[in-house]
Design a protein around this motif. Structure first.
Motif, PDB file in Angstrom:
ATOM      1  N   ASN A 451       0.834  -1.203   0.000  1.00 12.53           N
ATOM      2  CA  ASN A 451       0.000   0.000   0.000  1.00 12.53           C
ATOM      3  C   ASN A 451       0.869   1.252   0.000  1.00 12.53           C
ATOM      4  N   ARG A 454       2.134   1.795  -3.401  1.00 15.53           N
ATOM      5  CA  ARG A 454       1.091   2.173  -4.370  1.00 15.53           C
ATOM      6  C   ARG A 454       0.526   3.568  -4.116  1.00 15.53           C
ATOM      7  N   ASP A 479       5.112   6.095   5.171  1.00 15.68           N
ATOM      8  CA  ASP A 479       5.354   6.568   3.794  1.00 15.68           C
ATOM      9  C   ASP A 479       5.129   8.068   3.735  1.00 15.68           C
ATOM     10  N   CYS A 482       0.033   9.935  -0.351  1.00 10.58           N
ATOM     11  CA  CYS A 482      -1.108  10.855  -0.426  1.00 10.58           C
ATOM     12  C   CYS A 482      -1.818  11.064   0.918  1.00 10.58           C
ATOM     13  N   GLY A 483      -1.599  10.155   1.853  1.00 12.84           N
ATOM     14  CA  GLY A 483      -2.270  10.304   3.162  1.00 12.84           C
ATOM     15  C   GLY A 483      -3.747   9.929   3.088  1.00 12.84           C
ATOM     16  N   ILE A 484      -4.351   9.806   4.242  1.00  8.63           N
ATOM     17  CA  ILE A 484      -5.764   9.378   4.288  1.00  8.63           C
ATOM     18  C   ILE A 484      -6.569  10.445   5.026  1.00  8.63           C
ATOM     19  N   ILE A 492     -11.066   2.557   6.629  1.00  2.84           N
ATOM     20  CA  ILE A 492     -10.199   1.906   5.628  1.00  2.84           C
ATOM     21  C   ILE A 492      -9.965   0.415   5.899  1.00  2.84           C
ATOM     22  N   TYR A 497     -13.566  -1.036   1.196  1.00  2.40           N
ATOM     23  CA  TYR A 497     -13.608   0.424   1.344  1.00  2.40           C
ATOM     24  C   TYR A 497     -12.341   1.011   0.742  1.00  2.40           C
ATOM     25  N   ARG A 498     -12.524   1.978  -0.103  1.00  3.96           N
ATOM     26  CA  ARG A 498     -11.372   2.677  -0.686  1.00  3.96           C
ATOM     27  C   ARG A 498     -11.642   4.164  -0.613  1.00  3.96           C
ATOM     28  N   VAL A 499     -10.557   4.931  -0.377  1.00  9.96           N
ATOM     29  CA  VAL A 499     -10.733   6.394  -0.349  1.00  9.96           C
ATOM     30  C   VAL A 499     -10.942   6.863  -1.793  1.00  9.96           C
ATOM     31  N   GLY A 509      -5.250  -2.501  -6.723  1.00 12.71           N
ATOM     32  CA  GLY A 509      -5.783  -2.787  -5.370  1.00 12.71           C
ATOM     33  C   GLY A 509      -7.107  -3.536  -5.445  1.00 12.71           C
ATOM     34  N   THR A 510      -7.408  -4.281  -4.407  1.00 11.89           N
ATOM     35  CA  THR A 510      -8.680  -5.042  -4.340  1.00 11.89           C
ATOM     36  C   THR A 510      -9.624  -4.464  -3.289  1.00 11.89           C
ATOM     37  N   LEU A 512      -9.239  -5.117  -0.223  1.00 16.47           N
ATOM     38  CA  LEU A 512      -9.320  -6.103   0.868  1.00 16.47           C
ATOM     39  C   LEU A 512      -8.041  -6.182   1.702  1.00 16.47           C
ATOM     40  N   LEU A 514      -6.238  -4.141   3.705  1.00 18.21           N
ATOM     41  CA  LEU A 514      -6.221  -3.732   5.112  1.00 18.21           C
ATOM     42  C   LEU A 514      -7.173  -4.582   5.969  1.00 18.21           C
ATOM     43  N   SER A 538       1.403   8.536   5.601  1.00 20.38           N
ATOM     44  CA  SER A 538       0.728   7.739   6.619  1.00 20.38           C
ATOM     45  C   SER A 538       1.729   6.843   7.325  1.00 20.38           C
ATOM     46  N   PHE A 540       1.467   3.297   9.622  1.00 22.32           N
ATOM     47  CA  PHE A 540       0.715   2.212  10.252  1.00 22.32           C
ATOM     48  C   PHE A 540       1.630   1.586  11.300  1.00 22.32           C
TER      49      PHE A 540
HETATM   50  P1  ADP Z   1      -6.682  -1.358  -1.712  1.00 23.05           P
HETATM   51  O1  ADP Z   1      -6.492  -2.667  -2.332  1.00 23.05           O
HETATM   52  O2  ADP Z   1      -7.666  -0.489  -2.354  1.00 23.05           O
HETATM   53  O3  ADP Z   1      -5.415  -0.696  -1.386  1.00 23.05           O
HETATM   54  P2  ADP Z   1      -6.770  -1.713   1.116  1.00 23.05           P
HETATM   55  O4  ADP Z   1      -7.749  -2.432   2.005  1.00 23.05           O
HETATM   56  O5  ADP Z   1      -5.378  -2.162   1.191  1.00 23.05           O
HETATM   57  O6  ADP Z   1      -7.343  -1.698  -0.339  1.00 23.05           O
HETATM   58  O7  ADP Z   1      -6.795  -0.166   1.509  1.00 23.05           O
HETATM   59  C1  ADP Z   1      -8.047   0.458   1.650  1.00 23.05           C
HETATM   60  C2  ADP Z   1      -7.940   1.913   1.256  1.00 23.05           C
HETATM   61  O8  ADP Z   1      -7.151   2.620   2.214  1.00 23.05           O
HETATM   62  C3  ADP Z   1      -7.223   2.133  -0.030  1.00 23.05           C
HETATM   63  O9  ADP Z   1      -8.092   2.045  -1.136  1.00 23.05           O
HETATM   64  C4  ADP Z   1      -6.693   3.528   0.138  1.00 23.05           C
HETATM   65  O10 ADP Z   1      -7.647   4.448  -0.205  1.00 23.05           O
HETATM   66  C5  ADP Z   1      -6.393   3.624   1.617  1.00 23.05           C
HETATM   67  N1  ADP Z   1      -4.965   3.373   1.940  1.00 23.05           N
HETATM   68  C6  ADP Z   1      -4.411   2.221   2.365  1.00 23.05           C
HETATM   69  N2  ADP Z   1      -3.096   2.362   2.621  1.00 23.05           N
HETATM   70  C7  ADP Z   1      -2.801   3.648   2.311  1.00 23.05           C
HETATM   71  C8  ADP Z   1      -1.613   4.420   2.371  1.00 23.05           C
HETATM   72  N3  ADP Z   1      -0.451   3.912   2.746  1.00 23.05           N
HETATM   73  N4  ADP Z   1      -1.699   5.701   1.989  1.00 23.05           N
HETATM   74  C9  ADP Z   1      -2.868   6.239   1.589  1.00 23.05           C
HETATM   75  N5  ADP Z   1      -4.023   5.566   1.527  1.00 23.05           N
HETATM   76  C10 ADP Z   1      -3.998   4.282   1.878  1.00 23.05           C
END
Ligand code: ADP
Length: 549
Positions: A451, A454, A479, A482-484, A492, A497-499, A509-510, A512, A514, A538, A540
């Motif tokens: 993530n 990406r 990282d 783009c941040g959340i 998330i 759920y995707r932003v 991305g799928t 799934l 997170l 972000s 984690f």
């Molecule tokens: P995806 O396969 O879409 O990445 P995830 O479950 O891994 O699905 O993540 C869910 C959503 O959280 C992502 O679609 C994205 O919008 C946000 N996200 C996850 N990790 C990051 C990150 N490191 N920086 C920014 N946004 C993130």
């Protein structure tokens, strides 16, 4: 009791009085008759002697006031009467006393006149010449005499009533006082009348039976309360007016109320409707939402000998199952949708290729698209399978895992992806050993670093750390992507759920990743937190219990 005694005593007294009176009247009546007849008879003998000696002269000289004297010839003609002129008198030949005296020599007769309430005594005697001398006297009848006694009798009766009342009162107190003093709790300890001994024995037996029944009821109630208070389901019993007659402890907890306000739950529209239906004799169910909780309420009518006597409500918390059910439905809908998108792209490309609508030389682009979409579907299916495995809660093999080893392994695996975007994978790795399933820890690192790559711009860096602190093993992936946004940070970890959906899809991305991370962290007894600022990056951070060596 007093009244009854008074009535009976008075009746007995009045009865005795009446009986004595009748007896006296009868005896007096008889005596009167005998005396009167005797007097008339001796007087008649004297008059007879007078007539036989001097005839009419004797009678005419006789100055008799007490008796009436009548001399009747043998043909019934009245010859003499000392009260009436004989010439005015009718023939007495048909008179009873005359006829009887003619036959028997004498006759004694009494005639009663109800109009004057008087008795007239007649005595007739036959003379030698067959004429008849008759003497009579009229007296008050015994009944008239008795009538005159009415006032004293009434007084006697009133006196009898007063005496009866006093006697009844005394007698009632005398009988009732020992009975009133009986100790009904210990009936056999009383020394009252022998006559009520069987009654006291019966009361004693009944007391014992009632005591046993009360004890049994107490025991059953205790049992019932123990059972109902130890179940997690709320139980409420209502009467036919819908008022609460019983509730268990769980009812108070579930509806967040107290004993005084338990009836307030009936103010909830859904419960009120349910109770109305149940009190019409029908079963009913409802799912109600209270703040964050979802409660299922099952209502059943209670019948006793086919008559509705109330209702029972059984309620329990279904928040978890309800939200799981919602999640499951949402998940199925999302899976179908997610699978449909790549399939449609594959179908579109193959259609164009099959119908020869692709420009010569462009075919490879379409083949590439078919390949990419198939790869995406495969990844999606892999993730779905992985999530369902995690959902199953099946036991997994746990080994000694050093977080720093797995961090290095994952960085190695993702180095080419990072290289493609010229992203520098930096690390600060310290040994941090935990007991966990190594595949899950690898998946945690993989999804977090994947993530981070990406969602970061080219030419940035990502810092991966592992360390030990406060008896915990820690890892973090930081990282500068783009941040959340704040409002999405809690969501998330939800499935799909995707932003930014298009960005997620474009990067493969799928939705799934997170969710898998969250599940794996939980299965390894860990905790995950996120700190993120929009357009800045972000971090984690995950911590696990350290393995005790
Ligand atoms: P995806 O396969 O879409 O990445 P995830 O479950 O891994 O699905 O993540 C869910 C959503 O959280 C992502 O679609 C994205 O919008 C946000 N996200 C996850 N990790 C990051 C990150 N490191 N920086 C920014 N946004 C993130």
């Amino acid at each position: 009791m007093k009244k009854k005694l008074f009535k009976n005593i008075l009746l007995a007294m009045a009865g005795t009085l009446l009986f004595s009176l009748v007896l006296i009247i009868l005896v007096l009546n008889q005596n009167f008759a005998e005396i009167e007849t005797g007097r008339l008879s001796s007087q008649a003998s004297m008059v007879q002697a007078g007539i036989e000696t001097s005839g009419m002269n004797y009678l005419q000289k006789l100055d008799e006031k007490e008796f009436r004297i009548t001399w009747i010839a043998d043909d019934g003609t009245v010859l003499y009467d000392n009260t009436t002129d004989p010439k005015t008198m009718e023939n007495h030949g048909n008179r009873e006393e005359f006829i009887e005296a003619r036959i028997n020599g004498e006759a004694s007769i009494r005639r009663y006149s109800s109009t004057i309430a008087k008795d007239t005594y007649y005595y007739a005697k036959r003379l030698d010449d067959n004429s008849v001398i008759r003497l009579s006297q009229t007296n008050d009848s015994v009944f008239a005499l008795t009538l005159r006694l009415a006032t004293p009798i009434l007084w006697i009766f009133i006196l009898a009533a007063i005496v009866s009342a006093i006697v009844a009162n005394r007698l009632a107190s005398h009988i009732a006082d020992p009975i009133n003093r009986i100790d009904l709790d210990h009936p056999l300890a009383n020394n009252s009348y022998e006559e009520i001994r069987p009654l006291l024995t019966r009361i004693h037996n009944q007391n014992q039976q009632i005591d046993r029944q009360i004890e049994e009821l107490h025991r059953k109630k205790k049992e019932f309360l123990t059972i109902t208070d130890n179940v997690s389901e709320a139980l409420i019993l209502l009467n036919t007016e819908g008022k609460t007659v019983f509730f268990n402890r769980a009812a108070l907890t579930l509806f967040h109320t107290d004993e005084k306000q338990i009836d307030s739950i009936m103010e909830m529209e859904q419960i009120r409707q349910l109770v109305n239906t149940v009190l019409m004799g029908k079963d009913s169910e409802a799912v109600i939402t209270m703040e964050d909780e979802t409660i299922r309420v099952i209502g059943r009518p209670i019948f006793s000998r086919k008559v509705l006597t109330g209702a029972s409500l059984l309620a329990y918390d279904i928040t978890e199952t309800y939200s799981l059910e919602l999640q499951r439905r949402e998940f199925s809908a999302n899976v179908s949708h997610e699978l449909k998108t790549p399939l449609q792209a594959i179908m579109g490309s193959t259609e164009l290729l099959r119908n020869g609508l692709v420009k010569k030389g462009d075919e490879s682009t379409f083949y590439q698209r078919i390949h990419d979409e198939s790869a995406r579907m495969l990844t999606l299916i892999d993730d779905i399978i992985r999530l369902s495995q995690l959902d199953e809660d099946a036991p997994v093999e746990e080994t000694k895992v050093d977080l720093s080893d797995l961090a290095s392994e994952t960085m190695e695996a993702l180095s080419s992806a990072a290289f493609r975007k010229n992203i520098k994978l930096e690390s600060d790795l310290h040994t941090a050993i935990i007991k966990a399933n190594s595949r899950m820890i690898y998946e945690i690192f993989y999804n977090l670093i994947d993530n981070a790559i990406r969602y970061s711009k080219n030419d940035t860096s990502i810092l991966i750390r592992t360390w030990v602190e406060k008896d915990q093993a820690w890892l973090s992936v930081q990282d500068h992507g783009c941040g959340i946004p704040k409002e999405s940070q809690a969501r998330i970890f939800e499935r799909f759920y995707r932003v930014d959906k298009s960005h997620s899809r474009a990067t493969g991305g799928t939705g799934l990743g997170l969710s898998i991370v969250k599940h794996s962290v939980a299965r390894c007894h860990g905790n995950i937190t996120l700190s993120s600022r929009l357009n800045e990056g972000s971090t984690f951070t995950v911590n696990f219990p350290l393995l005790n060596r």
